[in-house]
Design a protein around this motif. Structure first.
Motif, mmCIF file in Angstrom:
data_model
loop_
_atom_site.group_PDB
_atom_site.id
_atom_site.type_symbol
_atom_site.label_atom_id
_atom_site.label_comp_id
_atom_site.label_asym_id
_atom_site.label_seq_id
_atom_site.Cartn_x
_atom_site.Cartn_y
_atom_site.Cartn_z
ATOM 1 N N ALA A 164 0.846 -1.197 0.000
ATOM 2 C CA ALA A 164 0.000 0.000 0.000
ATOM 3 C C ALA A 164 0.880 1.246 0.000
ATOM 4 C CB ALA A 164 -0.920 -0.008 1.223
ATOM 5 N N GLY A 165 2.053 1.138 0.589
ATOM 6 C CA GLY A 165 2.987 2.272 0.593
ATOM 7 C C GLY A 165 3.398 2.635 -0.825
ATOM 8 N N GLU A 166 3.705 1.612 -1.617
ATOM 9 C CA GLU A 166 4.091 1.901 -3.009
ATOM 10 C C GLU A 166 2.911 2.449 -3.799
ATOM 11 O OE1 GLU A 166 7.986 -0.996 -3.682
ATOM 12 O OE2 GLU A 166 6.150 -1.461 -4.787
ATOM 13 N N LEU A 167 1.715 1.952 -3.518
ATOM 14 C CA LEU A 167 0.522 2.482 -4.202
ATOM 15 C C LEU A 167 0.359 3.974 -3.882
ATOM 16 C CD1 LEU A 167 -2.100 2.170 -5.844
ATOM 17 C CD2 LEU A 167 -3.247 1.488 -3.728
ATOM 18 N N CYS A 227 -4.892 -4.607 -11.951
ATOM 19 C CA CYS A 227 -4.909 -6.049 -11.690
ATOM 20 C C CYS A 227 -4.116 -6.440 -10.442
ATOM 21 C CB CYS A 227 -4.287 -6.754 -12.902
ATOM 22 S SG CYS A 227 -4.559 -8.529 -12.942
ATOM 23 N N PHE A 228 -4.625 -7.415 -9.717
ATOM 24 C CA PHE A 228 -3.867 -8.050 -8.624
ATOM 25 C C PHE A 228 -3.156 -9.276 -9.189
ATOM 26 C CE2 PHE A 228 -7.332 -5.945 -6.391
ATOM 27 C CZ PHE A 228 -6.732 -5.473 -5.239
ATOM 28 N N SER A 271 1.714 -6.848 -7.112
ATOM 29 C CA SER A 271 2.380 -8.139 -6.886
ATOM 30 C C SER A 271 2.705 -8.294 -5.400
ATOM 31 C CB SER A 271 3.678 -8.207 -7.696
ATOM 32 O OG SER A 271 3.449 -7.960 -9.058
ATOM 33 N N GLY A 272 3.302 -9.448 -5.063
ATOM 34 C CA GLY A 272 3.776 -9.636 -3.686
ATOM 35 C C GLY A 272 3.041 -10.745 -2.961
ATOM 36 N N VAL A 273 3.781 -11.536 -2.171
ATOM 37 C CA VAL A 273 3.197 -12.741 -1.562
ATOM 38 C C VAL A 273 2.360 -12.513 -0.323
ATOM 39 C CG1 VAL A 273 4.802 -14.548 -2.262
ATOM 40 C CG2 VAL A 273 5.323 -13.161 -0.267
ATOM 41 N N GLY A 274 2.355 -11.309 0.223
ATOM 42 C CA GLY A 274 1.667 -11.148 1.508
ATOM 43 C C GLY A 274 0.761 -9.934 1.533
ATOM 44 N N LYS A 275 -0.169 -9.875 0.613
ATOM 45 C CA LYS A 275 -1.064 -8.701 0.598
ATOM 46 C C LYS A 275 -2.041 -8.783 1.771
ATOM 47 C CE LYS A 275 -0.987 -8.910 -4.472
ATOM 48 N NZ LYS A 275 -0.478 -10.301 -4.578
ATOM 49 N N GLN A 276 -2.209 -7.671 2.469
ATOM 50 C CA GLN A 276 -3.115 -7.646 3.615
ATOM 51 C C GLN A 276 -4.428 -6.958 3.242
ATOM 52 O OE1 GLN A 276 -1.005 -6.582 7.376
ATOM 53 N NE2 GLN A 276 0.763 -6.344 6.023
ATOM 54 N N ASP A 277 -5.451 -7.182 4.055
ATOM 55 C CA ASP A 277 -6.776 -6.644 3.748
ATOM 56 C C ASP A 277 -6.751 -5.135 3.467
ATOM 57 O OD1 ASP A 277 -7.618 -9.198 4.188
ATOM 58 O OD2 ASP A 277 -9.115 -8.708 5.720
ATOM 59 N N PHE A 278 -6.041 -4.388 4.311
ATOM 60 C CA PHE A 278 -6.059 -2.928 4.121
ATOM 61 C C PHE A 278 -5.390 -2.537 2.812
ATOM 62 C CE2 PHE A 278 -1.771 -1.234 4.871
ATOM 63 C CZ PHE A 278 -1.119 -2.319 5.440
ATOM 64 N N GLU A 279 -4.426 -3.336 2.382
ATOM 65 C CA GLU A 279 -3.735 -3.029 1.124
ATOM 66 C C GLU A 279 -4.629 -3.374 -0.067
ATOM 67 O OE1 GLU A 279 0.895 -3.501 1.939
ATOM 68 O OE2 GLU A 279 -0.158 -5.407 2.178
ATOM 69 N N ILE A 280 -5.317 -4.497 0.058
ATOM 70 C CA ILE A 280 -6.240 -4.917 -1.006
ATOM 71 C C ILE A 280 -7.353 -3.875 -1.135
ATOM 72 C CG2 ILE A 280 -7.923 -6.693 -1.647
ATOM 73 C CD1 ILE A 280 -6.005 -8.677 -0.050
ATOM 74 N N ALA A 281 -7.869 -3.434 0.022
ATOM 75 C CA ALA A 281 -8.944 -2.436 0.010
ATOM 76 C C ALA A 281 -8.465 -1.135 -0.635
ATOM 77 C CB ALA A 281 -9.430 -2.182 1.440
ATOM 78 N N ALA A 282 -7.249 -0.706 -0.284
ATOM 79 C CA ALA A 282 -6.726 0.549 -0.855
ATOM 80 C C ALA A 282 -6.597 0.422 -2.375
ATOM 81 C CB ALA A 282 -5.366 0.881 -0.235
ATOM 82 N N ALA A 283 -6.154 -0.747 -2.830
ATOM 83 C CA ALA A 283 -5.958 -0.947 -4.270
ATOM 84 C C ALA A 283 -7.308 -0.991 -4.999
ATOM 85 C CB ALA A 283 -5.167 -2.230 -4.517
ATOM 86 N N LEU A 284 -8.301 -1.622 -4.361
ATOM 87 C CA LEU A 284 -9.641 -1.670 -4.977
ATOM 88 C C LEU A 284 -10.244 -0.269 -5.031
ATOM 89 C CD1 LEU A 284 -11.171 -4.908 -3.403
ATOM 90 C CD2 LEU A 284 -10.737 -4.486 -5.836
ATOM 91 N N GLN A 285 -10.037 0.461 -3.949
ATOM 92 C CA GLN A 285 -10.554 1.828 -3.873
ATOM 93 C C GLN A 285 -9.925 2.689 -4.972
ATOM 94 O OE1 GLN A 285 -13.004 2.316 -1.705
ATOM 95 N NE2 GLN A 285 -13.265 4.255 -2.820
ATOM 96 N N ILE A 343 -8.818 -11.713 -1.322
ATOM 97 C CA ILE A 343 -9.152 -10.606 -2.243
ATOM 98 C C ILE A 343 -10.651 -10.636 -2.552
ATOM 99 C CG2 ILE A 343 -8.827 -9.746 -4.613
ATOM 100 C CD1 ILE A 343 -5.873 -10.707 -4.375
ATOM 101 N N GLU A 344 -11.162 -11.832 -2.764
ATOM 102 C CA GLU A 344 -12.594 -11.980 -3.063
ATOM 103 C C GLU A 344 -13.443 -11.443 -1.907
ATOM 104 O OE1 GLU A 344 -13.780 -16.065 -3.521
ATOM 105 O OE2 GLU A 344 -15.512 -15.551 -4.768
ATOM 106 N N ALA A 345 -13.028 -11.792 -0.685
ATOM 107 C CA ALA A 345 -13.795 -11.370 0.490
ATOM 108 C C ALA A 345 -13.771 -9.854 0.649
ATOM 109 C CB ALA A 345 -13.240 -12.051 1.743
ATOM 110 N N VAL A 346 -12.597 -9.249 0.445
ATOM 111 C CA VAL A 346 -12.505 -7.789 0.580
ATOM 112 C C VAL A 346 -13.357 -7.126 -0.500
ATOM 113 C CG1 VAL A 346 -10.961 -5.788 0.534
ATOM 114 C CG2 VAL A 346 -10.199 -7.902 1.636
ATOM 115 N N ALA A 347 -13.290 -7.656 -1.716
ATOM 116 C CA ALA A 347 -14.071 -7.086 -2.821
ATOM 117 C C ALA A 347 -15.570 -7.188 -2.518
ATOM 118 C CB ALA A 347 -13.734 -7.798 -4.129
ATOM 119 N N GLN A 348 -15.950 -8.329 -1.981
ATOM 120 C CA GLN A 348 -17.371 -8.535 -1.641
ATOM 121 C C GLN A 348 -17.828 -7.498 -0.609
ATOM 122 O OE1 GLN A 348 -18.300 -12.479 -0.228
ATOM 123 N NE2 GLN A 348 -20.494 -12.140 -0.497
#
Ligand code: LLP
Length: 415
Positions: free
Chosen positions: A83-86, A121-122, A102-116, A133-138
């Motif tokens: 999320a820092g790089e985003l 693409c993830f 990219s990256g092996v350890g994406k966390q919910d807050f990072e996924i949310a920031a990227a969706l926002q 990712i599916e759960a955060v998107a939902q």
């Protein structure tokens, strides 16, 4: 190809003498050449002409805002891993619609920031991550664009810490696991399949491993298409090597030609994630000699940049060319270790290096420091991190102030 060269015996970045930067900004300082960054971006971009493509610069290589801004202005996309790089990309004016995550350890807050932000693409690294990712998107009422990072089990013949395509690596999933993930994604209202992703390592010096990896990725992509799953793009990652010493990496054009031929035949869009090849040779680390000393037969040149500023030599046995900024042709050449002030035996920039004799206060330039230089720097030994400067023709700008001692304890509290 870079824009650092000697003019009348003094090293310049484009038209600016490095000695002037050292005098006005101090040392250690990272100095980047804008012309070099722009040239490298264009060479990579043009190497893929003839096919729909997106160049996503790997932010981790050098994440200074001004460097990202230069690339964003050229139309570059970005490969991020946090999320820092985003946040950096957005702050620098980059387009989130051209961001791959990219990256092996994406966390919910990072996924949310990227969706926002609405990223392109993830690059998904595991089944668990797909579900996350599916759960955060939902939760957000969104549909997350995804590609699965496949581990093509290709040996990139590079340092073991930067090879990522082997079976034993933590990155990606096998083609069989990926296939099951795509079936799940295709059936989910909260996921949208975009492409297939891979990345086999860094500082790769041949075309063959890329082609081999692409072959495996295509095989999977074609199979998925055959099953009615729309695959629009192939992401072949980054990893193209550069010449630090006497390496002869393939030119981006050679790699591009091989990739374009295949992508074109199968009508895929291509995504690439180059880092080092764009910024590696676009930066030098400018450092000042503190002193010299001999221990028996061993000679040391002690400089004001250490492993906290440039960790590559000790971490990867990396070789970086080092030249005096002002050349004195009559000086004798000596075999020396160039070492920093940090209290570690691993604190060196070069071992057993032939260097002209140098006096205290003279300046040295460490080449090839643009990628994974500042971005891997630390404050070890309570050393404020270096300044960063961007040269543009005959002018330069400090694009990151040297840290102050007060910066060192920002956020700390006395009891
Ligand atoms: N894409 C992914 C998913 C990556 O993990 C990397 C780099 C890149 C792209 C960019 O690779 P490049 O084009 O820069 O080779 N610190 C090491 C290099 C680590 C590379 C990590 N991943 C070094 O200093 O050599």
């Amino acid at each position: 190809m870079h824009h650092f060269s000697a003019i009348d015996g003094v090293l310049h970045a484009e038209q600016v003498p490095l000695a002037l930067i050292a005098e006005q900004v101090g040392t250690p300082t990272y100095v980047y050449s804008r012309a070099t960054i722009e040239r490298h971006y264009r060479v990579v971009d043009q190497s893929l002409h003839g096919v729909d493509h997106m160049v996503c610069y790997a932010v981790k290589a050098c994440s200074n805002l001004a460097v990202l801004q230069v690339l964003a202005q050229l139309g570059s996309g970005f490969d991020i891993v946090s999320a820092g790089e985003l946040a950096r990309v957005i702050q620098a004016g980059g387009d989130p619609a051209k961001v791959v995550f990219s990256g092996v350890g994406k966390q919910d807050f990072e996924i949310a920031a990227a969706l926002q932000a609405g990223i392109y693409c993830f690059n998904v690294e595991s089944e668990q991550e797909l579900h996350r990712i599916e759960a955060v998107a939902q939760r957000m009422g969104k549909r997350a664009p995804i590609s699965v990072r496949v581990n093509p089990e290709v040996d990139a013949h590079t340092h073991k810490y930067i090879a990522t395509g082997l079976k034993t690596s933590k990155f990606g999933v096998s083609p069989a696991v990926a296939e099951a993930m795509y079936h799940h994604a295709a059936a989910s209202p909260h996921l949208q399949v975009k492409g297939v992703d891979c990345h086999i390592g860094s500082q790769i010096l041949q075309v063959a491993p890329f082609v081999e990896a692409l072959g495996k990725v295509i095989e999977l992509a074609q199979r998925l298409r055959g099953q009615g799953i729309a695959i629009a793009h192939l992401d072949v990652g980054g990893g193209l090597g550069i010449a630090y010493r006497d390496e002869t990496p393939p030119l981006p054009d050679e790699l591009g030609e091989a990739l374009v031929a295949v992508a074109h035949r199968h009508q895929f869009t291509l995504v690439v994630e180059p880092g080092r090849v764009i910024v590696g040779n676009a930066g030098v680390l400018l450092t000042r000699v503190i002193g010299t000393k001999n221990n028996g037969d061993k000679r040391f040149v002690i400089v004001d940049a250490g492993m906290n500023d440039l960790v590559r030599p000790v971490l990867y046995d990396a070789w970086h060319r080092i030249d005096p900024v002002v050349s004195h042709p009559a000086r004798t050449v000596q075999l020396v270790d160039v070492v920093g002030p940090v209290c570690e035996s691993g604190d060196f920039l070069a071992l057993d290096r032939l260097l002209p004799e140098v006096d205290p206060d003279e300046l040295l330039a460490v080449y090839g420091a643009g990628a994974y230089g500042y971005s891997m720097a630390s404050n070890y030994n309570s050393r404020p991190r270096a300044a960063e400067v961007l040269v543009d023709g005959a002018t330069y700008q400090v694009v990151r102030q040297r840290e102050s001692v007060q910066d060192l304890w920002r956020g700390e509290r006395l009891l």
